[in-house]
Design a protein around this motif. Structure first.
Motif, PDB file in Angstrom:
ATOM      1  N   ILE A  72       0.570  -1.242  -0.034  1.00 45.58           N
ATOM      2  CA  ILE A  72      -0.093  -0.272   0.018  1.00 45.58           C
ATOM      3  C   ILE A  72       0.991   1.729  -0.254  1.00 45.58           C
ATOM      4  CG2 ILE A  72      -1.579   1.249   1.085  1.00 45.58           C
ATOM      5  CD1 ILE A  72      -2.976  -1.486   2.607  1.00 45.58           C
ATOM      6  N   LEU A  73       2.160   1.033   0.745  1.00 46.24           N
ATOM      7  CA  LEU A  73       3.311   2.829   1.045  1.00 46.24           C
ATOM      8  C   LEU A  73       3.517   2.293  -0.236  1.00 46.24           C
ATOM      9  CD1 LEU A  73       4.096   4.657   2.687  1.00 46.24           C
ATOM     10  CD2 LEU A  73       6.106   3.240   3.431  1.00 46.24           C
ATOM     11  N   ASN A  74       3.752   1.894  -0.977  1.00 47.21           N
ATOM     12  CA  ASN A  74       4.689   1.593  -2.408  1.00 47.21           C
ATOM     13  C   ASN A  74       4.144   1.910  -3.732  1.00 47.21           C
ATOM     14  OD1 ASN A  74       6.550   0.820  -0.841  1.00 47.21           O
ATOM     15  ND2 ASN A  74       7.137  -0.956  -1.572  1.00 47.21           N
ATOM     16  N   ASN A  75       2.779   2.259  -3.154  1.00 44.92           N
ATOM     17  CA  ASN A  75       1.787   2.844  -4.133  1.00 44.92           C
ATOM     18  C   ASN A  75       1.198   2.459  -5.447  1.00 44.92           C
ATOM     19  OD1 ASN A  75      -0.003   4.471  -5.339  1.00 44.92           O
ATOM     20  ND2 ASN A  75       1.569   5.919  -6.298  1.00 44.92           N
ATOM     21  N   ILE A  76       1.345   0.551  -5.206  1.00 45.00           N
ATOM     22  CA  ILE A  76       1.182  -0.896  -6.263  1.00 45.00           C
ATOM     23  C   ILE A  76      -0.072  -0.624  -6.702  1.00 45.00           C
ATOM     24  CG2 ILE A  76       1.454  -2.846  -6.160  1.00 45.00           C
ATOM     25  CD1 ILE A  76       3.923  -2.091  -5.023  1.00 45.00           C
ATOM     26  N   ASN A  77      -0.636  -0.162  -6.154  1.00 49.36           N
ATOM     27  CA  ASN A  77      -2.164  -0.329  -7.258  1.00 49.36           C
ATOM     28  C   ASN A  77      -2.890   1.842  -7.409  1.00 49.36           C
ATOM     29  OD1 ASN A  77      -2.616  -2.890  -7.681  1.00 49.36           O
ATOM     30  ND2 ASN A  77      -3.364  -3.261  -5.224  1.00 49.36           N
ATOM     31  N   ASN A  78      -1.546   2.364  -6.776  1.00 51.48           N
ATOM     32  CA  ASN A  78      -2.285   3.751  -7.958  1.00 51.48           C
ATOM     33  C   ASN A  78      -2.886   4.218  -6.088  1.00 51.48           C
ATOM     34  OD1 ASN A  78       0.038   4.688 -10.023  1.00 51.48           O
ATOM     35  ND2 ASN A  78      -1.613   3.161 -10.953  1.00 51.48           N
ATOM     36  N   ASN A  79      -2.873   3.726  -4.856  1.00 51.78           N
ATOM     37  CA  ASN A  79      -3.657   4.232  -4.123  1.00 51.78           C
ATOM     38  C   ASN A  79      -2.139   4.603  -2.691  1.00 51.78           C
ATOM     39  OD1 ASN A  79      -6.271   3.380  -4.429  1.00 51.78           O
ATOM     40  ND2 ASN A  79      -5.274   1.761  -4.208  1.00 51.78           N
ATOM     41  N   TYR A  80      -3.590   6.068  -2.122  1.00 49.91           N
ATOM     42  CA  TYR A  80      -2.369   6.476  -1.435  1.00 49.91           C
ATOM     43  C   TYR A  80      -2.667   5.866   0.440  1.00 49.91           C
ATOM     44  CZ  TYR A  80      -2.143  10.643  -4.446  1.00 49.91           C
ATOM     45  OH  TYR A  80      -1.932  11.380  -5.702  1.00 49.91           O
ATOM     46  N   PHE A  81      -1.808   6.163   1.417  1.00 48.54           N
ATOM     47  CA  PHE A  81      -1.952   5.372   2.916  1.00 48.54           C
ATOM     48  C   PHE A  81      -2.370   7.109   3.619  1.00 48.54           C
ATOM     49  CE2 PHE A  81      -0.087   1.599   4.371  1.00 48.54           C
ATOM     50  CZ  PHE A  81      -1.171   1.514   6.044  1.00 48.54           C
ATOM     51  N   TRP A  82      -3.781   6.992   3.114  1.00 49.95           N
ATOM     52  CA  TRP A  82      -4.418   7.836   3.913  1.00 49.95           C
ATOM     53  C   TRP A  82      -4.242   8.159   5.623  1.00 49.95           C
ATOM     54  CZ3 TRP A  82      -6.151  11.024  -0.122  1.00 49.95           C
ATOM     55  CH2 TRP A  82      -6.415  10.432  -0.588  1.00 49.95           C
ATOM     56  N   GLU A  83      -3.761   9.027   6.051  1.00 47.79           N
ATOM     57  CA  GLU A  83      -3.345   9.759   7.280  1.00 47.79           C
ATOM     58  C   GLU A  83      -4.385  10.962   7.737  1.00 47.79           C
ATOM     59  OE1 GLU A  83       1.310   9.205   6.864  1.00 47.79           O
ATOM     60  OE2 GLU A  83       0.532  11.013   7.761  1.00 47.79           O
ATOM     61  N   PHE A  84      -5.796  10.519   8.701  1.00 47.27           N
ATOM     62  CA  PHE A  84      -6.396  11.548   9.326  1.00 47.27           C
ATOM     63  C   PHE A  84      -6.350  12.450   9.729  1.00 47.27           C
ATOM     64  CE2 PHE A  84      -8.478   8.313   7.251  1.00 47.27           C
ATOM     65  CZ  PHE A  84      -9.354   8.135   6.425  1.00 47.27           C
ATOM     66  N   ILE A  85      -5.308  13.569   9.207  1.00 53.06           N
ATOM     67  CA  ILE A  85      -4.765  14.731   9.855  1.00 53.06           C
ATOM     68  C   ILE A  85      -5.064  16.249   8.999  1.00 53.06           C
ATOM     69  CG2 ILE A  85      -2.908  15.804  10.296  1.00 53.06           C
ATOM     70  CD1 ILE A  85      -2.748  14.196  12.335  1.00 53.06           C
ATOM     71  N   GLY A  86      -6.227  17.028   9.704  1.00 53.60           N
ATOM     72  CA  GLY A  86      -5.805  18.322   8.501  1.00 53.60           C
ATOM     73  C   GLY A  86      -5.197  19.531   8.790  1.00 53.60           C
ATOM     74  N   ASN A  87      -4.311  20.106   7.550  1.00 51.60           N
ATOM     75  CA  ASN A  87      -3.808  20.979   7.664  1.00 51.60           C
ATOM     76  C   ASN A  87      -3.958  22.226   7.499  1.00 51.60           C
ATOM     77  OD1 ASN A  87      -0.963  19.037   7.573  1.00 51.60           O
ATOM     78  ND2 ASN A  87      -2.843  18.244   6.488  1.00 51.60           N
ATOM     79  N   LEU A  88      -4.408  23.538   8.080  1.00 55.78           N
ATOM     80  CA  LEU A  88      -5.241  24.555   8.353  1.00 55.78           C
ATOM     81  C   LEU A  88      -3.333  25.903   7.432  1.00 55.78           C
ATOM     82  CD1 LEU A  88      -6.837  26.754   7.896  1.00 55.78           C
ATOM     83  CD2 LEU A  88      -6.875  26.872  10.334  1.00 55.78           C
ATOM     84  N   TYR A  89      -3.584  25.778   6.345  1.00 58.07           N
ATOM     85  CA  TYR A  89      -1.934  26.596   6.366  1.00 58.07           C
ATOM     86  C   TYR A  89      -2.983  28.331   6.283  1.00 58.07           C
ATOM     87  CZ  TYR A  89      -0.147  23.240   4.781  1.00 58.07           C
ATOM     88  OH  TYR A  89       1.541  21.637   4.695  1.00 58.07           O
ATOM     89  N   LEU A  90      -2.155  29.098   7.876  1.00 55.21           N
ATOM     90  CA  LEU A  90      -2.251  30.293   7.193  1.00 55.21           C
ATOM     91  C   LEU A  90      -1.406  31.217   6.469  1.00 55.21           C
ATOM     92  CD1 LEU A  90      -2.740  29.722  11.109  1.00 55.21           C
ATOM     93  CD2 LEU A  90      -5.303  30.177   9.416  1.00 55.21           C
ATOM     94  N   PRO A  91      -1.872  32.119   6.641  1.00 56.43           N
ATOM     95  CA  PRO A  91      -1.400  33.352   5.472  1.00 56.43           C
ATOM     96  C   PRO A  91      -0.544  34.648   6.847  1.00 56.43           C
ATOM     97  CG  PRO A  91      -3.738  33.829   5.635  1.00 56.43           C
ATOM     98  CD  PRO A  91      -3.421  32.687   5.764  1.00 56.43           C
ATOM     99  N   LYS A  92       0.514  35.339   6.318  1.00 56.13           N
ATOM    100  CA  LYS A  92       1.089  36.196   7.326  1.00 56.13           C
ATOM    101  C   LYS A  92      -0.132  37.418   7.294  1.00 56.13           C
ATOM    102  CE  LYS A  92       5.359  38.666   7.849  1.00 56.13           C
ATOM    103  NZ  LYS A  92       6.628  38.919   7.994  1.00 56.13           N
ATOM    104  N   SER A  93       0.019  37.536   9.170  1.00 58.20           N
ATOM    105  CA  SER A  93      -1.607  39.125   9.218  1.00 58.20           C
ATOM    106  C   SER A  93      -0.649  39.174  10.625  1.00 58.20           C
ATOM    107  CB  SER A  93      -2.436  37.957   8.978  1.00 58.20           C
ATOM    108  OG  SER A  93      -2.577  37.016  10.392  1.00 58.20           O
ATOM    109  N   GLY A  94      -1.830  39.664  10.569  1.00 58.08           N
ATOM    110  CA  GLY A  94      -1.557  40.704  11.904  1.00 58.08           C
ATOM    111  C   GLY A  94      -1.800  40.186  13.442  1.00 58.08           C
ATOM    112  N   GLU A  95      -2.764  38.934  13.141  1.00 52.53           N
ATOM    113  CA  GLU A  95      -3.118  37.998  14.357  1.00 52.53           C
ATOM    114  C   GLU A  95      -1.872  37.546  14.878  1.00 52.53           C
ATOM    115  OE1 GLU A  95      -6.759  35.595  13.632  1.00 52.53           O
ATOM    116  OE2 GLU A  95      -6.657  36.547  11.282  1.00 52.53           O
TER     117      GLU A  95
END
Length: 231
Positions: A72-95
């Protein structure tokens, strides 16, 4: 008499104890796999848990189940190994919290998309919720050595110290240097999902993906048995 046929359980070392995954894996898009795991009454695997599963598979790669995990990790069948982690990318701001990425374990998913509320997450950061982390931009993205991967602040925040060590050791098994798909900066908020895989088309290397938001892609994940909130 109750009989359950077709299910097995994989037990691996994790965080000083043991972690149990239900076998076989659930397959589909990010959103559909999350829904299937929830329906089964299991927990969605986060990045630290996925690291423990994959690392353990490499300790005995000839084992039937280990070989399947590595495939699965080696993408034998063109699949991803899903990880249930979200990424919220934030721009530069005054916050106060800006110019970086907020990482959340098991974020909400609606119609295949991650739902991450910035204000709510900032409150959780301030209350020191262990399932929410913030990493300012400046961490290395792209190609790097497995030793750099282990010390990368984004990887440590996403996988934890133990998980970062495990993912780095897995990355060292491949011919080429590992690669982090992420951002060095953003002009607007972005909320991509997380995945792990080896690419055959772009060199024999491990990819840690933190900037994919296409729910048309297919992947797999093993549901976690029991409470994984402390991972």
């Amino acid at each position: 008499m109750k009989t359950i046929i077709g299910k097995s359980y994989l037990i691996v070392p994790h965080a000083g104890g043991e972690l149990t995954f239900q076998y076989p894996a659930f397959e589909g898009t990010y959103g559909s796999v999350a829904k299937a795991i929830d329906k089964e009454g299991l927990k969605r695997p986060n990045s630290p848990e996925t690291a423990s599963l994959v690392y353990d598979a490499f300790q005995n790669p000839n084992n039937k189940y280990s070989k399947e995990i590595i495939d699965i990790l080696n993408n034998i069948n063109n699949n991803y190994f899903w990880e249930f982690i979200g990424n919220l990318y934030l721009p530069k701001s005054g916050e106060k919290i800006n110019n970086g990425v907020i990482i959340e374990h098991n974020p909400k998913i609606k119609n295949g998309k991650l739902i991450m509320n910035k204000n709510s997450l900032i409150k959780r950061l301030q209350s020191k919720d262990s399932n929410v982390k913030f990493v300012p931009f400046g961490f290395k993205t792209g190609e790097q050595t497995w030793q750099e991967l282990e010390k990368n602040l984004y990887i440590i925040a996403r996988y934890g110290k133990e998980g970062a060590e495990k993912i780095a050791k897995v990355a060292s098994k491949y011919k080429n240097k590992p690669y982090i798909f992420s951002f060095d900066s953003v002009d607007e908020e972005k909320v991509p999902m997380s995945a792990l895989y080896r690419s055959r088309g772009f060199g024999d290397r491990l990819y840690v993906d933190g900037n994919d938001w296409d729910d048309d892609s297919r992947g797999l994940a093993f549901g976690v048995c029991g409470d994984n909130n402390s991972s």
